[in-house]
Scaffold this motif. Structure first.
Motif, mmCIF file in Angstrom:
data_model
loop_
_atom_site.group_PDB
_atom_site.id
_atom_site.type_symbol
_atom_site.label_atom_id
_atom_site.label_comp_id
_atom_site.label_asym_id
_atom_site.label_seq_id
_atom_site.Cartn_x
_atom_site.Cartn_y
_atom_site.Cartn_z
ATOM 1 N N ASN A 1 -1.588 62.319 201.146
ATOM 2 C CA ASN A 1 -0.967 63.712 201.784
ATOM 3 C C ASN A 1 -1.591 64.294 202.905
ATOM 4 N N SER B 1 3.635 56.731 199.480
ATOM 5 C CA SER B 1 3.137 58.195 199.145
ATOM 6 C C SER B 1 4.141 58.809 198.024
ATOM 7 N N ARG C 1 6.004 61.226 198.894
ATOM 8 C CA ARG C 1 7.210 61.408 199.730
ATOM 9 C C ARG C 1 8.114 60.303 200.006
ATOM 10 N N ARG D 1 4.233 65.521 206.524
ATOM 11 C CA ARG D 1 3.215 64.562 206.728
ATOM 12 C C ARG D 1 3.250 64.060 208.098
#
Length: 213
Positions: free
Chosen positions: A29, A53, A55, A143
């Motif tokens: 991250n 990730s 995300r 990010r």
């Protein structure tokens, strides 16, 4: 969504090392800088960083910084309010707001103007952006994955790129090798695309390549 459905074709150690480095960096991250010549797969690496990730279920927003004129790039990235400039008939959110909760991939990062770099630095440091024509910052959780084929330290020395921004973006640097140094991968890629084309043409099988005359 299949988090691992990102296909990389190649077997050379230089290429696989870059892919593995991206896999290890994905959960951290933090900003990542992807360096490589055109056509080396920088966007695929950005997608891998996003999908592996935390995300992965958020948006992955991509912008080619070289594709827009300098006068529009800041509005595209950070958004604008109605009447902020000629032609801005209504308010519009920028790519940072679109990417909230996900990943923003900035391709051709080295082409950003110094003004855009300054705004980008604030977004990285404080997690907020301000639309053109507004004085109210907007919080964003994004990010950043930047990509370039430029040598950014040289650009810093020439005064074309901010040293503090480079420092923030290169928490992890992934360098992609060009195909000419990926030993054995030309044959692997040729076989892959040959089989793919045969399937698209409806052939019963892939006959392989003939001998070089």
């Amino acid at each position: 969504m299949d988090r691992d459905n990102i296909q990389f074709i190649g077997q050379s150690s230089a290429f696989l090392d870059a892919v593995e480095r991206a896999s290890r960096a994905a959960p951290l991250n933090r900003p990542v800088l992807v360096v490589g010549e055109r056509g080396t797969g920088k966007e695929l690496i950005a997608e891998r960083l996003h999908r592996l990730s935390t995300r992965w279920d958020g948006p992955l927003v991509t912008i080619n910084c070289a594709a827009l004129p300098e006068t529009l790039i800041e509005a595209e990235l950070f958004g604008h309010e109605a009447g902020a400039f000629t032609g801005a008939t209504r308010a519009r959110e920028g790519r940072f707001e679109e990417a909230d909760g996900g990943t923003l991939f900035l391709d051709e990062l080295g082409t950003l103007s110094m003004g855009a770099q300054e705004r980008l630095l604030r977004a990285v440091e404080y997690g907020e952006v301000t639309r053109i024509g507004s004085s109210r910052p907007v919080r964003v959780d994004v990010r950043i994955v930047g990509a370039t084929n430029e040598h950014l330290p040289n650009m810093v020395e020439r005064g074309r790129f901010r040293a503090d921004l480079l420092d923030r973006l290169c928490f992890e640097v992934i360098t992609l090798p060009p195909l000419r140094v990926r030993e054995g991968d030309i044959e692997v890629l040729s076989e892959y695309y040959g089989r793919k084309m045969a399937a698209e043409l409806g052939w019963d099988g892939w006959p392989g390549f003939g001998e070089i005359a």
